[in-house]
Design a protein around this motif. Structure first.
Motif, mmCIF file in Angstrom:
data_model
loop_
_atom_site.group_PDB
_atom_site.id
_atom_site.type_symbol
_atom_site.label_atom_id
_atom_site.label_comp_id
_atom_site.label_asym_id
_atom_site.label_seq_id
_atom_site.Cartn_x
_atom_site.Cartn_y
_atom_site.Cartn_z
ATOM 1 N N PHE A 298 0.958 -1.224 -0.131
ATOM 2 C CA PHE A 298 -0.236 -0.202 0.101
ATOM 3 C C PHE A 298 0.847 1.412 -0.149
ATOM 4 C CE2 PHE A 298 -2.318 -3.226 2.666
ATOM 5 C CZ PHE A 298 -3.202 -3.723 1.782
ATOM 6 N N LEU A 299 1.854 1.138 -0.705
ATOM 7 C CA LEU A 299 2.875 2.211 -0.598
ATOM 8 C C LEU A 299 2.239 3.630 -1.151
ATOM 9 C CD1 LEU A 299 5.976 0.508 -2.196
ATOM 10 C CD2 LEU A 299 5.933 1.436 0.141
ATOM 11 N N PRO A 300 2.673 4.820 -0.513
ATOM 12 C CA PRO A 300 1.890 5.924 -0.966
ATOM 13 C C PRO A 300 2.012 6.540 -2.526
ATOM 14 C CG PRO A 300 3.736 6.673 0.480
ATOM 15 C CD PRO A 300 3.292 5.209 0.268
ATOM 16 N N HIS A 301 1.107 7.351 -2.850
ATOM 17 C CA HIS A 301 1.055 7.639 -4.464
ATOM 18 C C HIS A 301 2.503 8.504 -4.437
ATOM 19 C CE1 HIS A 301 -2.098 5.323 -6.034
ATOM 20 N NE2 HIS A 301 -2.946 5.664 -4.846
ATOM 21 N N ASP A 302 2.420 9.489 -3.592
ATOM 22 C CA ASP A 302 3.657 10.419 -3.644
ATOM 23 C C ASP A 302 4.831 10.342 -2.722
ATOM 24 O OD1 ASP A 302 2.432 10.246 -0.864
ATOM 25 O OD2 ASP A 302 1.783 12.605 -0.745
ATOM 26 N N LEU A 303 5.239 9.126 -2.738
ATOM 27 C CA LEU A 303 6.279 8.557 -2.115
ATOM 28 C C LEU A 303 7.445 9.463 -2.669
ATOM 29 C CD1 LEU A 303 7.703 6.539 0.108
ATOM 30 C CD2 LEU A 303 7.970 4.963 -1.700
ATOM 31 N N VAL A 304 7.937 9.269 -3.826
ATOM 32 C CA VAL A 304 9.109 9.755 -4.450
ATOM 33 C C VAL A 304 8.770 11.068 -4.524
ATOM 34 C CG1 VAL A 304 10.541 9.829 -6.708
ATOM 35 C CG2 VAL A 304 9.353 7.619 -5.916
ATOM 36 N N ALA A 305 7.942 11.831 -4.865
ATOM 37 C CA ALA A 305 7.947 13.342 -4.667
ATOM 38 C C ALA A 305 8.295 13.883 -3.536
ATOM 39 C CB ALA A 305 6.350 13.927 -5.363
ATOM 40 N N ARG A 306 7.615 13.291 -2.351
ATOM 41 C CA ARG A 306 7.764 13.867 -1.034
ATOM 42 C C ARG A 306 9.193 13.549 -0.600
ATOM 43 N NH1 ARG A 306 3.666 12.892 3.427
ATOM 44 N NH2 ARG A 306 5.080 14.626 4.504
ATOM 45 N N LEU A 307 9.706 12.493 -0.815
ATOM 46 C CA LEU A 307 11.152 11.986 -0.290
ATOM 47 C C LEU A 307 12.140 13.127 -1.104
ATOM 48 C CD1 LEU A 307 10.955 8.401 -0.460
ATOM 49 C CD2 LEU A 307 11.210 9.801 1.613
ATOM 50 N N TYR A 308 11.861 13.171 -2.234
ATOM 51 C CA TYR A 308 12.888 14.017 -3.150
ATOM 52 C C TYR A 308 12.746 15.667 -2.689
ATOM 53 C CZ TYR A 308 15.269 16.336 -6.918
ATOM 54 O OH TYR A 308 16.228 16.902 -7.478
ATOM 55 N N ARG A 309 11.423 15.855 -2.353
ATOM 56 C CA ARG A 309 11.427 17.496 -1.874
ATOM 57 C C ARG A 309 11.887 17.579 -0.520
ATOM 58 N NH1 ARG A 309 6.064 17.469 -1.226
ATOM 59 N NH2 ARG A 309 5.818 17.816 -3.445
ATOM 60 N N ALA A 310 11.987 16.635 0.493
ATOM 61 C CA ALA A 310 12.663 16.691 1.579
ATOM 62 C C ALA A 310 14.066 16.622 1.403
ATOM 63 C CB ALA A 310 12.244 15.625 2.409
ATOM 64 N N LEU A 311 14.517 15.662 0.563
ATOM 65 C CA LEU A 311 15.963 15.486 0.315
ATOM 66 C C LEU A 311 16.623 17.060 -0.321
ATOM 67 C CD1 LEU A 311 18.189 13.225 0.077
ATOM 68 C CD2 LEU A 311 17.800 13.718 -2.420
ATOM 69 N N ALA A 312 16.015 17.742 -0.827
ATOM 70 C CA ALA A 312 16.336 18.963 -1.716
ATOM 71 C C ALA A 312 16.058 20.214 -0.604
ATOM 72 C CB ALA A 312 15.473 19.135 -2.965
ATOM 73 N N GLU A 313 15.166 20.292 -0.005
ATOM 74 C CA GLU A 313 14.693 21.491 0.891
ATOM 75 C C GLU A 313 15.746 21.198 2.173
ATOM 76 O OE1 GLU A 313 10.036 22.234 -0.115
ATOM 77 O OE2 GLU A 313 10.498 21.220 1.590
ATOM 78 N N GLN A 314 16.068 20.111 2.580
ATOM 79 C CA GLN A 314 16.803 19.883 3.784
ATOM 80 C C GLN A 314 18.327 19.676 3.326
ATOM 81 O OE1 GLN A 314 15.121 17.256 6.933
ATOM 82 N NE2 GLN A 314 13.191 17.482 5.849
ATOM 83 N N ASP A 315 18.694 19.993 2.219
ATOM 84 C CA ASP A 315 19.968 19.481 1.731
ATOM 85 C C ASP A 315 20.642 18.270 2.392
ATOM 86 O OD1 ASP A 315 22.541 19.891 0.218
ATOM 87 O OD2 ASP A 315 23.213 21.327 1.838
ATOM 88 N N ALA A 316 19.788 17.133 2.458
ATOM 89 C CA ALA A 316 20.119 15.994 3.185
ATOM 90 C C ALA A 316 20.893 14.800 2.067
ATOM 91 C CB ALA A 316 18.858 15.355 3.608
ATOM 92 N N GLN A 317 21.461 14.108 2.378
ATOM 93 C CA GLN A 317 22.264 13.077 1.788
ATOM 94 C C GLN A 317 21.386 11.683 1.442
ATOM 95 O OE1 GLN A 317 25.716 13.077 4.778
ATOM 96 N NE2 GLN A 317 26.786 12.851 3.042
ATOM 97 N N LEU A 318 20.187 11.694 2.511
ATOM 98 C CA LEU A 318 19.593 10.417 2.468
ATOM 99 C C LEU A 318 18.146 11.107 2.708
ATOM 100 C CD1 LEU A 318 21.715 7.616 4.046
ATOM 101 C CD2 LEU A 318 21.622 8.029 1.619
ATOM 102 N N ALA A 319 17.069 10.337 2.361
ATOM 103 C CA ALA A 319 15.733 10.650 2.708
ATOM 104 C C ALA A 319 14.862 9.295 3.267
ATOM 105 C CB ALA A 319 15.197 11.479 1.743
ATOM 106 N N VAL A 320 14.260 9.359 4.219
ATOM 107 C CA VAL A 320 13.508 7.976 4.382
ATOM 108 C C VAL A 320 12.336 8.171 5.009
ATOM 109 C CG1 VAL A 320 15.644 6.726 5.199
ATOM 110 C CG2 VAL A 320 14.165 7.794 6.692
ATOM 111 N N ALA A 321 11.206 7.285 4.883
ATOM 112 C CA ALA A 321 9.946 7.408 4.896
ATOM 113 C C ALA A 321 9.763 6.943 6.628
ATOM 114 C CB ALA A 321 9.037 6.559 4.255
ATOM 115 N N ALA A 322 8.493 7.503 7.148
ATOM 116 C CA ALA A 322 8.018 7.303 8.587
ATOM 117 C C ALA A 322 6.788 7.279 8.631
ATOM 118 C CB ALA A 322 8.890 8.400 9.222
ATOM 119 N N SER A 323 6.148 6.412 9.625
ATOM 120 C CA SER A 323 4.749 6.494 9.863
ATOM 121 C C SER A 323 4.628 6.245 11.292
ATOM 122 C CB SER A 323 3.952 5.814 8.974
ATOM 123 O OG SER A 323 4.171 4.255 8.956
ATOM 124 N N ALA A 324 3.350 6.992 12.076
ATOM 125 C CA ALA A 324 3.068 6.237 13.294
ATOM 126 C C ALA A 324 4.412 6.218 14.426
ATOM 127 C CB ALA A 324 2.441 4.777 13.109
#
Length: 212
Positions: A111-137
């Motif tokens: 049931f992976l989210p439809h916006d998985l790649v878009a949101r991870l990439y946005r966070a990677l760019a906006e936070q100047d991060a080296q990696l981005a991972v998902a979280a819930s609950a």
């Protein structure tokens, strides 16, 4: 990296586990709601990724019907999902050398989210991060994330020389962006680990199909 619009990013689906809690076999081939878990994962990510590959060990012909390149772990003794991520990074480096990023996702998360790649990439760019991972609950899911291909030799060293097995131990070494998804009407990172989970997945499949 300044744009927050995700470019074409290849994805690696991690199906290299031993499924001990299900008595062995390929968890992603289990069926829920009339479709295999792997079929659901592929359908969810095909539109988000620029090509998919499957990390799996053993005879690759059992996945032939899905039409994906199958890459095995390059580190021996089934060291876990980090080895699958490394196999994906190595494949992309060899076959698509201009790609800087790879998405990884567990092949038993239907049931992976439809916006998985878009949101991870946005966070990677906006936070100047080296990696981005998902979280819930309140829980991080470190094998579901964006990885820089340039870090693959460091990952190989961590696996082979240092014996690192836990994904969160490796991601903690880098500037990490964590993106949280809501869990209503269902947790998009639910994964089927046990026989009982398959029964729960049947219930959740109906919720997933009813959600936008």
């Amino acid at each position: 990296m300044t744009s927050t619009l995700a470019p074409g990013i290849p994805g690696v689906l991690l199906a290299g586990g031993l499924a001990r809690r299900m008595g062995g076999g390929d968890k992603p081939m289990r069926t829920i709601g009339g479709r295999s878990i792997l079929e659901r994962v592929i359908a969810r990510l095909t539109s988000q990724c620029d090509g998919l590959i499957l990390n799996a060990n053993g005879d690759p012909s059992r996945f032939a019907a899905f039409g994906l390149p199958v890459v095995a772990d390059t580190v021996e003794d089934f060291p876990g999902p980090l080895a699958g991520i490394l196999a994906g990074l190595d494949w992309v480096a060899a076959n698509r050398p201009n790609e800087p990023l790879v998405l990884s996702a567990a092949a038993d998360c239907p049931f992976l989210p439809h916006d998985l790649v878009a949101r991870l990439y946005r966070a990677l760019a906006e936070q100047d991060a080296q990696l981005a991972v998902a979280a819930s609950a309140g829980q991080s899911h470190p094998v579901i994330g964006l990885w820089r291909v340039s870090l693959r030799d460091e990952l190989r060293r961590a696996l082979v020389v240092e014996g690192v097995r836990k994904a969160s131990l490796w991601t903690a070494r880098y500037r990490l962006a964590t993106v949280t998804w809501p869990t209503a009407p269902l947790d998009p990172f639910f994964n089927a680990n046990t026989v009982d989970d398959i029964a729960e997945a049947e219930r959740l499949a109906a919720l997933d199909e009813a959600s936008p």
